[in-house]
Design a protein around this motif. Sequence first.
Motif, PDB file in Angstrom:
ATOM      1  N   GLY A 156       0.774  -1.229   0.000  1.00 41.90           N
ATOM      2  CA  GLY A 156       0.000   0.000   0.000  1.00 41.90           C
ATOM      3  C   GLY A 156       0.808   1.282   0.000  1.00 41.90           C
ATOM      4  O   GLY A 156       0.254   2.372   0.090  1.00 41.90           O
ATOM      5  N   LYS A 157       2.130   1.166  -0.119  1.00 45.13           N
ATOM      6  CA  LYS A 157       2.995   2.345  -0.082  1.00 45.13           C
ATOM      7  C   LYS A 157       3.783   2.445  -1.391  1.00 45.13           C
ATOM      8  O   LYS A 157       4.337   1.451  -1.860  1.00 45.13           O
ATOM      9  CB  LYS A 157       3.969   2.233   1.096  1.00 45.13           C
ATOM     10  CG  LYS A 157       4.922   3.386   1.225  1.00 45.13           C
ATOM     11  CD  LYS A 157       5.895   3.182   2.385  1.00 45.13           C
ATOM     12  CE  LYS A 157       6.919   4.289   2.399  1.00 45.13           C
ATOM     13  NZ  LYS A 157       8.008   4.032   3.294  1.00 45.13           N
ATOM     14  N   ILE A 158       3.845   3.649  -1.964  1.00 43.20           N
ATOM     15  CA  ILE A 158       4.633   3.875  -3.168  1.00 43.20           C
ATOM     16  C   ILE A 158       6.113   3.860  -2.768  1.00 43.20           C
ATOM     17  O   ILE A 158       6.545   4.649  -1.931  1.00 43.20           O
ATOM     18  CB  ILE A 158       4.288   5.226  -3.835  1.00 43.20           C
ATOM     19  CG1 ILE A 158       2.813   5.298  -4.205  1.00 43.20           C
ATOM     20  CG2 ILE A 158       5.187   5.477  -5.045  1.00 43.20           C
ATOM     21  CD1 ILE A 158       2.366   4.298  -5.234  1.00 43.20           C
ATOM     22  N   ILE A 159       6.877   2.942  -3.366  1.00 47.30           N
ATOM     23  CA  ILE A 159       8.297   2.833  -3.015  1.00 47.30           C
ATOM     24  C   ILE A 159       9.222   3.298  -4.137  1.00 47.30           C
ATOM     25  O   ILE A 159      10.419   3.477  -3.910  1.00 47.30           O
ATOM     26  CB  ILE A 159       8.666   1.409  -2.546  1.00 47.30           C
ATOM     27  CG1 ILE A 159       8.303   0.360  -3.611  1.00 47.30           C
ATOM     28  CG2 ILE A 159       7.973   1.090  -1.226  1.00 47.30           C
ATOM     29  CD1 ILE A 159       8.753  -1.047  -3.270  1.00 47.30           C
ATOM     30  N   CYS A 160       8.676   3.485  -5.318  1.00 46.27           N
ATOM     31  CA  CYS A 160       9.435   4.069  -6.433  1.00 46.27           C
ATOM     32  C   CYS A 160       8.411   4.729  -7.362  1.00 46.27           C
ATOM     33  O   CYS A 160       7.635   4.029  -8.011  1.00 46.27           O
ATOM     34  CB  CYS A 160      10.261   3.015  -7.167  1.00 46.27           C
ATOM     35  SG  CYS A 160      11.417   3.725  -8.358  1.00 46.27           S
ATOM     36  N   PRO A 161       8.402   6.062  -7.418  1.00 43.95           N
ATOM     37  CA  PRO A 161       7.316   6.770  -8.109  1.00 43.95           C
ATOM     38  C   PRO A 161       7.424   6.878  -9.623  1.00 43.95           C
ATOM     39  O   PRO A 161       6.439   7.204 -10.276  1.00 43.95           O
ATOM     40  CB  PRO A 161       7.364   8.162  -7.483  1.00 43.95           C
ATOM     41  CG  PRO A 161       8.796   8.345  -7.106  1.00 43.95           C
ATOM     42  CD  PRO A 161       9.284   6.978  -6.706  1.00 43.95           C
ATOM     43  N   ASN A 162       8.566   6.608 -10.206  1.00 36.15           N
ATOM     44  CA  ASN A 162       8.758   6.865 -11.637  1.00 36.15           C
ATOM     45  C   ASN A 162       9.365   5.675 -12.362  1.00 36.15           C
ATOM     46  O   ASN A 162      10.578   5.586 -12.528  1.00 36.15           O
ATOM     47  CB  ASN A 162       9.653   8.091 -11.827  1.00 36.15           C
ATOM     48  CG  ASN A 162       9.054   9.322 -11.208  1.00 36.15           C
ATOM     49  OD1 ASN A 162       7.982   9.752 -11.595  1.00 36.15           O
ATOM     50  ND2 ASN A 162       9.739   9.881 -10.216  1.00 36.15           N
ATOM     51  N   ILE A 163       8.508   4.775 -12.792  1.00 37.36           N
ATOM     52  CA  ILE A 163       8.941   3.578 -13.511  1.00 37.36           C
ATOM     53  C   ILE A 163       8.558   3.737 -14.981  1.00 37.36           C
ATOM     54  O   ILE A 163       7.375   3.840 -15.313  1.00 37.36           O
ATOM     55  CB  ILE A 163       8.268   2.302 -12.941  1.00 37.36           C
ATOM     56  CG1 ILE A 163       8.503   2.169 -11.429  1.00 37.36           C
ATOM     57  CG2 ILE A 163       8.727   1.069 -13.707  1.00 37.36           C
ATOM     58  CD1 ILE A 163       9.918   1.926 -11.026  1.00 37.36           C
ATOM     59  N   GLU A 164       9.553   3.756 -15.846  1.00 37.16           N
ATOM     60  CA  GLU A 164       9.288   3.804 -17.288  1.00 37.16           C
ATOM     61  C   GLU A 164       8.751   2.442 -17.718  1.00 37.16           C
ATOM     62  O   GLU A 164       9.296   1.409 -17.338  1.00 37.16           O
ATOM     63  CB  GLU A 164      10.561   4.105 -18.066  1.00 37.16           C
ATOM     64  CG  GLU A 164      11.131   5.472 -17.825  1.00 37.16           C
ATOM     65  CD  GLU A 164      12.419   5.686 -18.597  1.00 37.16           C
ATOM     66  OE1 GLU A 164      12.512   5.267 -19.774  1.00 37.16           O
ATOM     67  OE2 GLU A 164      13.346   6.257 -18.000  1.00 37.16           O
TER      68      GLU A 164
ATOM     69  N   LEU B 293      17.579   8.494  -8.994  1.00 36.76           N
ATOM     70  CA  LEU B 293      17.426   7.454  -7.974  1.00 36.76           C
ATOM     71  C   LEU B 293      15.982   7.004  -7.779  1.00 36.76           C
ATOM     72  O   LEU B 293      15.740   5.876  -7.366  1.00 36.76           O
ATOM     73  CB  LEU B 293      18.010   7.933  -6.644  1.00 36.76           C
ATOM     74  CG  LEU B 293      19.533   8.115  -6.638  1.00 36.76           C
ATOM     75  CD1 LEU B 293      19.996   8.655  -5.293  1.00 36.76           C
ATOM     76  CD2 LEU B 293      20.245   6.818  -6.977  1.00 36.76           C
ATOM     77  N   ASP B 294      15.014   7.882  -8.056  1.00 35.72           N
ATOM     78  CA  ASP B 294      13.609   7.514  -7.870  1.00 35.72           C
ATOM     79  C   ASP B 294      12.967   7.007  -9.155  1.00 35.72           C
ATOM     80  O   ASP B 294      11.759   7.012  -9.310  1.00 35.72           O
ATOM     81  CB  ASP B 294      12.814   8.687  -7.299  1.00 35.72           C
ATOM     82  CG  ASP B 294      12.715   9.863  -8.256  1.00 35.72           C
ATOM     83  OD1 ASP B 294      13.488   9.919  -9.241  1.00 35.72           O
ATOM     84  OD2 ASP B 294      11.855  10.733  -8.021  1.00 35.72           O
ATOM     85  N   HIS B 295      13.788   6.536 -10.095  1.00 33.24           N
ATOM     86  CA  HIS B 295      13.320   6.016 -11.377  1.00 33.24           C
ATOM     87  C   HIS B 295      13.702   4.547 -11.533  1.00 33.24           C
ATOM     88  O   HIS B 295      14.606   4.051 -10.874  1.00 33.24           O
ATOM     89  CB  HIS B 295      13.947   6.789 -12.543  1.00 33.24           C
ATOM     90  CG  HIS B 295      13.280   8.081 -12.828  1.00 33.24           C
ATOM     91  ND1 HIS B 295      13.216   9.100 -11.919  1.00 33.24           N
ATOM     92  CD2 HIS B 295      12.654   8.522 -13.940  1.00 33.24           C
ATOM     93  CE1 HIS B 295      12.583  10.125 -12.462  1.00 33.24           C
ATOM     94  NE2 HIS B 295      12.233   9.793 -13.682  1.00 33.24           N
ATOM     95  N   GLY B 296      13.004   3.895 -12.451  1.00 32.21           N
ATOM     96  CA  GLY B 296      13.322   2.528 -12.838  1.00 32.21           C
ATOM     97  C   GLY B 296      12.813   2.289 -14.242  1.00 32.21           C
ATOM     98  O   GLY B 296      12.147   3.148 -14.833  1.00 32.21           O
ATOM     99  N   LEU B 297      13.130   1.131 -14.776  1.00 30.68           N
ATOM    100  CA  LEU B 297      12.676   0.745 -16.109  1.00 30.68           C
ATOM    101  C   LEU B 297      12.093  -0.660 -16.018  1.00 30.68           C
ATOM    102  O   LEU B 297      12.768  -1.588 -15.563  1.00 30.68           O
ATOM    103  CB  LEU B 297      13.844   0.760 -17.101  1.00 30.68           C
ATOM    104  CG  LEU B 297      13.500   0.338 -18.521  1.00 30.68           C
ATOM    105  CD1 LEU B 297      12.669   1.423 -19.222  1.00 30.68           C
ATOM    106  CD2 LEU B 297      14.757   0.062 -19.326  1.00 30.68           C
ATOM    107  N   LEU B 298      10.831  -0.809 -16.425  1.00 28.68           N
ATOM    108  CA  LEU B 298      10.155  -2.101 -16.405  1.00 28.68           C
ATOM    109  C   LEU B 298      10.094  -2.664 -17.814  1.00 28.68           C
ATOM    110  O   LEU B 298       9.506  -2.058 -18.709  1.00 28.68           O
ATOM    111  CB  LEU B 298       8.734  -1.942 -15.848  1.00 28.68           C
ATOM    112  CG  LEU B 298       7.912  -3.223 -15.756  1.00 28.68           C
ATOM    113  CD1 LEU B 298       8.544  -4.210 -14.761  1.00 28.68           C
ATOM    114  CD2 LEU B 298       6.474  -2.896 -15.376  1.00 28.68           C
ATOM    115  N   LEU B 299      10.724  -3.819 -18.009  1.00 27.90           N
ATOM    116  CA  LEU B 299      10.750  -4.503 -19.308  1.00 27.90           C
ATOM    117  C   LEU B 299       9.722  -5.630 -19.292  1.00 27.90           C
ATOM    118  O   LEU B 299       9.825  -6.552 -18.477  1.00 27.90           O
ATOM    119  CB  LEU B 299      12.144  -5.084 -19.562  1.00 27.90           C
ATOM    120  CG  LEU B 299      13.304  -4.087 -19.480  1.00 27.90           C
ATOM    121  CD1 LEU B 299      14.620  -4.821 -19.330  1.00 27.90           C
ATOM    122  CD2 LEU B 299      13.316  -3.199 -20.699  1.00 27.90           C
ATOM    123  N   THR B 300       8.735  -5.546 -20.198  1.00 34.35           N
ATOM    124  CA  THR B 300       7.667  -6.545 -20.261  1.00 34.35           C
ATOM    125  C   THR B 300       7.369  -6.872 -21.708  1.00 34.35           C
ATOM    126  O   THR B 300       7.121  -5.964 -22.484  1.00 34.35           O
ATOM    127  CB  THR B 300       6.377  -6.001 -19.610  1.00 34.35           C
ATOM    128  OG1 THR B 300       6.647  -5.519 -18.319  1.00 34.35           O
ATOM    129  CG2 THR B 300       5.317  -7.081 -19.540  1.00 34.35           C
TER     130      THR B 300
END
Length: 117
Positions: free
Chosen positions: A10-18, A38-45
């Motif tokens: 229920g908590k946002i732990i990383c707000p900016n995922i591409e 640091l508050d970004h990530g990349l999701l590969l799907t």
Amino acid sequence: MKYLSLEKDGKIICPNIENANNFFRRFMGLMYRKSMPLDHGLLLTPCNEIHTFFMRFAIDTVYISKDNTIVYIDEAVEPNKIRKRVKGAYKVLELNAGIAKEIGIAAGDKINFLSNK
């Protein structure tokens, strides 16, 4: 680029995922970027294995099943490496090295990706 937020308990732990959910975005990934905030990530799907050729910084790779359970975390993967295919993984979340531990995720955790509007 569409962004998602990573949520756990229920908590946002990383707000900016591409959201790299098409061939071109997955192909380019983080190649040639000098850094990532640091508050970004990349999701590969879809994805169940990665390489870090042409990358300029180390990353944590979080392998995730179709039901958003973390299957495996490979920490601090350096540039120019090939990583093994992870059985049961359907997505890979790439974060800056050390961030997986910092935000408190581990294998077996259930996470969610929320659409940023």
